[in-house]
Scaffold this motif. Structure first.
Motif, PDB file in Angstrom:
ATOM      1  N   SER A  55      -9.087  45.259-102.172  1.00  0.00           N
ATOM      2  CA  SER A  55     -10.496  45.160-102.726  1.00  0.00           C
ATOM      3  C   SER A  55     -10.745  44.272-104.109  1.00  0.00           C
ATOM      4  CB  SER A  55     -11.097  46.527-103.077  1.00  0.00           C
ATOM      5  OG  SER A  55     -11.232  46.989-101.630  1.00  0.00           O
ATOM      6  N   MET A  56      -9.355  44.631-105.094  1.00  0.00           N
ATOM      7  CA  MET A  56      -9.486  44.072-106.415  1.00  0.00           C
ATOM      8  C   MET A  56      -9.294  42.444-106.370  1.00  0.00           C
ATOM      9  SD  MET A  56      -7.089  46.927-107.816  1.00  0.00           S
ATOM     10  CE  MET A  56      -7.191  46.738-109.732  1.00  0.00           C
ATOM     11  N   ALA A  57      -8.192  42.114-105.238  1.00  0.00           N
ATOM     12  CA  ALA A  57      -7.922  40.987-105.032  1.00  0.00           C
ATOM     13  C   ALA A  57      -9.101  40.034-104.696  1.00  0.00           C
ATOM     14  CB  ALA A  57      -6.785  40.629-104.380  1.00  0.00           C
ATOM     15  N   ALA A  58      -9.685  40.580-103.418  1.00  0.00           N
ATOM     16  CA  ALA A  58     -11.020  40.019-102.998  1.00  0.00           C
ATOM     17  C   ALA A  58     -12.107  39.685-103.967  1.00  0.00           C
ATOM     18  CB  ALA A  58     -11.420  40.620-101.693  1.00  0.00           C
ATOM     19  N   TYR A  59     -12.246  40.915-104.776  1.00  0.00           N
ATOM     20  CA  TYR A  59     -13.404  40.354-105.718  1.00  0.00           C
ATOM     21  C   TYR A  59     -13.224  39.584-106.761  1.00  0.00           C
ATOM     22  CZ  TYR A  59     -17.340  42.301-108.495  1.00  0.00           C
ATOM     23  OH  TYR A  59     -18.482  42.623-109.376  1.00  0.00           O
ATOM     24  N   LEU A  60     -12.058  39.441-107.160  1.00  0.00           N
ATOM     25  CA  LEU A  60     -11.351  38.371-108.306  1.00  0.00           C
ATOM     26  C   LEU A  60     -11.662  36.985-107.686  1.00  0.00           C
ATOM     27  CD1 LEU A  60      -8.547  40.130-110.201  1.00  0.00           C
ATOM     28  CD2 LEU A  60     -10.972  39.859-110.901  1.00  0.00           C
ATOM     29  N   GLY A 120     -13.947  45.456 -94.548  1.00  0.00           N
ATOM     30  CA  GLY A 120     -14.997  45.983 -94.869  1.00  0.00           C
ATOM     31  C   GLY A 120     -15.561  46.520 -96.035  1.00  0.00           C
ATOM     32  N   VAL A 121     -14.448  47.235 -96.666  1.00  0.00           N
ATOM     33  CA  VAL A 121     -14.678  47.532 -98.183  1.00  0.00           C
ATOM     34  C   VAL A 121     -14.770  46.202 -99.040  1.00  0.00           C
ATOM     35  CG1 VAL A 121     -13.705  48.790-100.018  1.00  0.00           C
ATOM     36  CG2 VAL A 121     -13.731  49.715 -97.798  1.00  0.00           C
ATOM     37  N   ALA A 122     -13.838  45.312 -98.921  1.00  0.00           N
ATOM     38  CA  ALA A 122     -13.603  44.044 -99.548  1.00  0.00           C
ATOM     39  C   ALA A 122     -15.030  43.400 -99.476  1.00  0.00           C
ATOM     40  CB  ALA A 122     -12.473  43.392 -99.165  1.00  0.00           C
ATOM     41  N   GLN A 123     -15.647  43.526 -98.241  1.00  0.00           N
ATOM     42  CA  GLN A 123     -16.933  42.580 -97.877  1.00  0.00           C
ATOM     43  C   GLN A 123     -17.862  43.389 -98.557  1.00  0.00           C
ATOM     44  OE1 GLN A 123     -17.274  39.742 -96.325  1.00  0.00           O
ATOM     45  NE2 GLN A 123     -19.454  39.720 -95.572  1.00  0.00           N
ATOM     46  N   SER A 135     -21.818  43.089-115.544  1.00  0.00           N
ATOM     47  CA  SER A 135     -20.978  42.077-115.879  1.00  0.00           C
ATOM     48  C   SER A 135     -19.974  42.092-114.825  1.00  0.00           C
ATOM     49  CB  SER A 135     -20.256  42.305-117.152  1.00  0.00           C
ATOM     50  OG  SER A 135     -19.455  43.390-117.175  1.00  0.00           O
ATOM     51  N   VAL A 136     -19.420  40.967-114.369  1.00  0.00           N
ATOM     52  CA  VAL A 136     -18.302  40.930-113.377  1.00  0.00           C
ATOM     53  C   VAL A 136     -17.067  41.833-113.676  1.00  0.00           C
ATOM     54  CG1 VAL A 136     -16.589  39.385-112.301  1.00  0.00           C
ATOM     55  CG2 VAL A 136     -18.668  38.413-112.919  1.00  0.00           C
ATOM     56  N   GLY A 137     -16.893  41.974-115.108  1.00  0.00           N
ATOM     57  CA  GLY A 137     -15.856  42.885-115.238  1.00  0.00           C
ATOM     58  C   GLY A 137     -16.071  44.493-114.920  1.00  0.00           C
ATOM     59  N   ALA A 138     -17.436  44.760-115.386  1.00  0.00           N
ATOM     60  CA  ALA A 138     -17.764  46.083-114.906  1.00  0.00           C
ATOM     61  C   ALA A 138     -18.063  46.134-113.417  1.00  0.00           C
ATOM     62  CB  ALA A 138     -19.218  46.566-115.429  1.00  0.00           C
ATOM     63  N   GLY A 139     -18.216  45.106-112.701  1.00  0.00           N
ATOM     64  CA  GLY A 139     -18.358  45.138-111.259  1.00  0.00           C
ATOM     65  C   GLY A 139     -17.164  45.240-110.728  1.00  0.00           C
ATOM     66  N   PHE A 140     -16.172  44.742-111.355  1.00  0.00           N
ATOM     67  CA  PHE A 140     -14.814  44.752-110.765  1.00  0.00           C
ATOM     68  C   PHE A 140     -14.330  46.068-110.852  1.00  0.00           C
ATOM     69  CE2 PHE A 140     -10.226  44.626-112.054  1.00  0.00           C
ATOM     70  CZ  PHE A 140      -9.582  44.121-110.619  1.00  0.00           C
ATOM     71  N   THR A 146     -14.717  52.251-105.818  1.00  0.00           N
ATOM     72  CA  THR A 146     -15.474  52.249-104.717  1.00  0.00           C
ATOM     73  C   THR A 146     -14.334  52.294-103.526  1.00  0.00           C
ATOM     74  OG1 THR A 146     -17.512  51.254-105.432  1.00  0.00           O
ATOM     75  CG2 THR A 146     -17.107  51.379-103.010  1.00  0.00           C
ATOM     76  N   ALA A 147     -13.316  51.466-103.785  1.00  0.00           N
ATOM     77  CA  ALA A 147     -12.158  51.362-102.814  1.00  0.00           C
ATOM     78  C   ALA A 147     -11.271  52.355-102.745  1.00  0.00           C
ATOM     79  CB  ALA A 147     -11.382  50.014-103.399  1.00  0.00           C
TER      80      ALA A 147
END
Lengths: 201, 56
Positions: A55-60, A120-123, A135-140, A146-147
């Motif tokens: 999830s972390m990798a997909a988000y970034l 599903g979680v990454a998506q 921000s993207v950081g807070a979203g990350f 969440t993951a």
């Protein structure tokens, strides 16, 4: 972002929006690797481990590569490749550097490549579109939490379901209901029970 | 168009490299027992390193 929001995100992902019983993702391991509690715990550990990293990798990758180049339409194929590569790398690192962890999780790692719950979680983290309000950081951070909550929810249900199935093996179940039929009935009842948790957060 | 092609090609290359590296890394001796116990046969995951070793 405060700890209360992160705690609420974990509880929401773990119980209210449970990946198996509410989203119906990851049904293959739910039915296939839940005959023994030890197998269910091993599988849950492997899923939790890979789910958080993927999830972390997909988000970034989504916000720093796909969005800047306007190629968001590639997200599914990119996430599949990222998850498949991560699983291979994680398995290799565990083989080399953490033999006890490989012994408990290793056999379940290849199964995770084809586990729709991870994708599903990454998506879901992307669809949630956290950066539209933060921000993207807070979203990350929120995506990672969440993951984590989703992985814990997966583990909770796997453990509960495998315990029930072990108990059912020694119970007096009618012949035609033995095995998968009674397991599906139990899964349905568990899903109905979890609907009762909607509205907590 | 080009960023998409470069991204997909590089991700596929990363996957192939990680698959080959993983396949070449030997399974620790003390873990073989756990793999034998699992005796998985229903899974159709062709990239599973355990399955490939069993077949060999």
């Amino acid at each position: 972002m405060d700890f209360a929001s992160l705690g609420a995100a974990i509880i929401f992902a773990m119980l209210i929006n449970n990946v198996i019983l509410m989203q119906f993702l990851g049904i293959c391991p739910f039915l296939g690797v839940s005959k023994r509690t030890s197998s269910a715990i091993g599988m849950s550990g492997a899923v939790l481990f890979v789910m958080v990293i993927a999830s972390m990798a997909a988000y970034l990758i989504y916000y720093y590569i796909l969005v800047p180049y306007n190629i968001e339409y590639l997200q599914i194929i990119v996430f599949i490749l990222v998850i498949a590569s991560l699983v291979q790398l994680v398995e290799m690192v565990l083989k080399k550097f953490s033999k006890p962890l490989y012994k408990s999780l290793g056999i379940y790692l290849p199964l995770i490549t084809t586990n729709c719950a991870i994708l599903g979680v990454a998506q879901g983290n992307i669809i949630s579109d956290f950066p539209s309000t933060m921000s993207v950081g807070a979203g990350f951070v929120l995506a990672s939490v969440t993951a984590l909550g989703t992985g814990l929810g997966f583990g909770l249900i796997m453990f509960a379901f495998s315990s029930i199935r072990e108990k059912l093996e020694s119970s007096n179940v009618p012949e035609s209901w033995k095995g998968v039929p009674i397991s599906l009935v139990v899964a349905g009842l568990m899903s109905i029970a979890f609907i009762g948790l909607v509205g907590i957060v | 168009m080009w960023p998409a092609i470069i991204l997909i090609v590089s991700l596929v290359a990363i996957y192939i490299a990680s698959y080959i590296l993983n396949k070449r890394t030997p399974i620790p001796e003390e873990c073989r027992e756990a793999l034998d116990e699992a005796s998985c046969s229903a899974c159709s995951n062709f990239s599973c390193s355990h399955k490939v070793e069993e077949e060999e």
